[in-house]
Design an enzyme around this catalytic site. Structure first.
Site, PDB file in Angstrom:
ATOM      1  N   PRO A 276       5.274 -14.462  -8.954  1.00 18.05           N
ATOM      2  CA  PRO A 276       4.749 -13.232  -8.353  1.00 18.05           C
ATOM      3  C   PRO A 276       5.302 -13.012  -6.948  1.00 18.05           C
ATOM      4  O   PRO A 276       5.466 -13.966  -6.184  1.00 18.05           O
ATOM      5  CB  PRO A 276       3.237 -13.491  -8.299  1.00 18.05           C
ATOM      6  N   TYR A 318      11.997   5.023  -4.444  1.00 12.68           N
ATOM      7  CA  TYR A 318      11.223   5.030  -5.692  1.00 12.68           C
ATOM      8  C   TYR A 318      10.139   6.102  -5.692  1.00 12.68           C
ATOM      9  O   TYR A 318       9.236   6.049  -6.520  1.00 12.68           O
ATOM     10  CB  TYR A 318      10.518   3.678  -5.907  1.00 12.68           C
ATOM     11  N   CYS A 346      18.531  11.096   9.895  1.00  9.29           N
ATOM     12  CA  CYS A 346      19.084  12.430   9.623  1.00  9.29           C
ATOM     13  C   CYS A 346      19.333  12.687   8.154  1.00  9.29           C
ATOM     14  O   CYS A 346      20.471  12.920   7.738  1.00  9.29           O
ATOM     15  CB  CYS A 346      20.362  12.595  10.427  1.00  9.29           C
TER      16      CYS A 346
END
Ligand code: LLP
Length: 421
Positions: A276, A318, A346
């Site tokens: 994990p 994402y 930018c």
């Protein structure tokens, strides 16, 4: 549960006011809570109690030496995917026999470093990799313990960029070919097969995909044993998701996941390994930033903060949601306003949130992006020549800078101008 809470009207990391960290270290800055990291590690450890197991923290989520040492001292192993992560794990005091080496493209140089330094196992992902590892091990006069990562062709039902368990993904070998691939491994004297590895994706919010994958792994373990292979370890990967928005339904808990592991593979007598990353680190960290301007746009208000996509790329990459909270506890009587929260970089992708309802904020105010401990600092860059974001670890009432902000001179000194220019 985490340890970023309001006390006396001020957001704290454990017992330390975030405003104090901002004043001393500046912004933007990542802040981690040791108590939260340890709590999450222990939830996994307890979820697997009674079965021989190793919780190997996926260092790709957060690889700062101090964090890895904290977890390693508590008993965690490490899942590494590069020589750099391997070196970090060792430098943080994790012994080689608690480190598993994952990744689809390990180089021979990386294999050599891990074999010489000590490794629990390599999770091999292809036959060419197997042949390379065999050659490296033989050249060192040693034998490399391996599992083979199988691709179970299971839909993890997560964001496409972080799903890894479908046959069209680059990861592992098709489970349908597993017996042939294990037979190939058994013929290589530099390798010793010790088990099976699987990892189907990240930020999974349901248990069913794990269940289907682990059932396939259990059946495969029996078939491989019947073929004469030693299957004494199952590496079940990482992937359990976290609640990113407080308003969302919470994903299953490590205890639910542990029960699922027991149910699907618990009676095989294998050592269980898990990898994990996000669940241990994600909600143990925040990105602390300061409002630079409040700018009125055409029909919208932009809140321009001093953190940007180079510091936390998840929203840009994402479309990830991170809760945003003011460091001064909002007055419940004030009406919230809709803000587009953006950084100074930018490009329009440098947007953390659109139309986010927040209490009225003004230049100079501090806000925290929550759930930023995993895949935050590790994915940061110096895009726009913004120095790499620093990191702070809090434990109780103390805090320490665990990666300082580079100076501009240091940043410039890494470049060289050829003498012929
Ligand atoms: N094991 C392997 C082989 C992995 O590829 C990963 C994650 C993990 C374990 C840890 O998974 P976790 O428990 O953290 O879900 N940058 C993306 C996440 C990429 C995950 C890649 N592999 C993000 O920010 O969402």
């Amino acid at each position: 549960m985490d340890h970023f809470l309001y006390r006396n009207g001020q957001l704290h990391a454990e017992d330390v006011p975030l405003a104090e960290i901002a004043a001393s270290v500046g912004t933007p800055v990542y802040v981690y809570s040791a108590a939260t990291l340890l709590r999450h590690y222990r939830l996994y450890d307890e979820a697997l109690a009674g079965m021989p197991h190793h919780v190997c923290f996926a260092m790709k989520a957060l690889s700062n030496l101090a964090v890895v040492k904290l977890l390693g001292d508590a008993g965690a192993g490490a899942d590494v995917v590069s020589e750099g992560e391997y070196r970090r794990a060792r430098a943080a005091g994790i012994p080689g026999d608690r480190i598993v080496f994952s990744g689809v493209g390990k180089t021979r140089a990386e294999m050599r470093v891990a074999l010489e330094g000590g490794i629990r196992q390599f999770n091999v992902e292809s036959e060419p990799e197997m042949d390379a590892l065999n050659a490296v091990a033989l050249s060192l006069g040693t034998v490399a313990p391996i599992t083979v990562r199988v691709n179970p062709d299971v839909d993890a039902r997560t964001h496409a960029k972080i799903a890894t368990g479908k046959s069209e993904n680059k990861f592992g070998i098709p489970i349908s070919r597993a017996r042939a691939v294990y037979a190939h491994a058994a013929g290589l004297p530099g390798l010793k097969v010790v088990g099976i590895d699987v990892h189907i994706g990240s930020q999974l919010t349901e248990l069913e995909p794990f269940e289907s994958a682990y059932q396939k792994v259990a059946a495969l373990a029996l078939a491989l044993r019947a073929d004469g292979h030693e299957i004494s370890r199952l590496d079940l990967g990482g992937g359990l998701g976290i609640p990113y928005a407080r308003s969302n339904v919470a994903p299953p808990l490590p205890s639910d996941y542990g029960a699922l592991i027991r149910r699907t593979v618990g009676d095989l007598g294998c050592e269980i390994e898990i990898e994990p990353g996000r669940l241990i680190a994600g909600n143990a960290g925040i990105l602390l930033t300061r409002v630079i301007y409040d700018k009125a746009g055409e029909g919208r208000d932009f809140l321009i903060v001093d953190a940007a996509m180079n510091d936390l790329i998840r929203p840009a990459m994402y479309d990830a949601h991170h809760d945003i909270v003011p460091v001064i506890e909002p007055d419940p009587d004030l009406d919230p306003r809709a803000y587009d929260v953006v950084g100074p970089v930018c490009e329009t992708g440098d947007t953390f949130a659109r139309g986010r309802m927040l209490p009225p904020l003004a230049p100079g105010d501090l806000v925290a992006f929550r759930s930023a401990g995993a895949y935050g600092a590790v994915m940061a860059s110096e895009y726009n020549s913004r120095p790499l974001v620093p990191e702070v670890l809090v434990q109780g009432d103390r805090f320490a800078v665990i990666r300082r902000r580079p100076t501009f001179d240091e940043m410039l000194a890494r470049d060289t101008i050829p003498e012929w220019l």
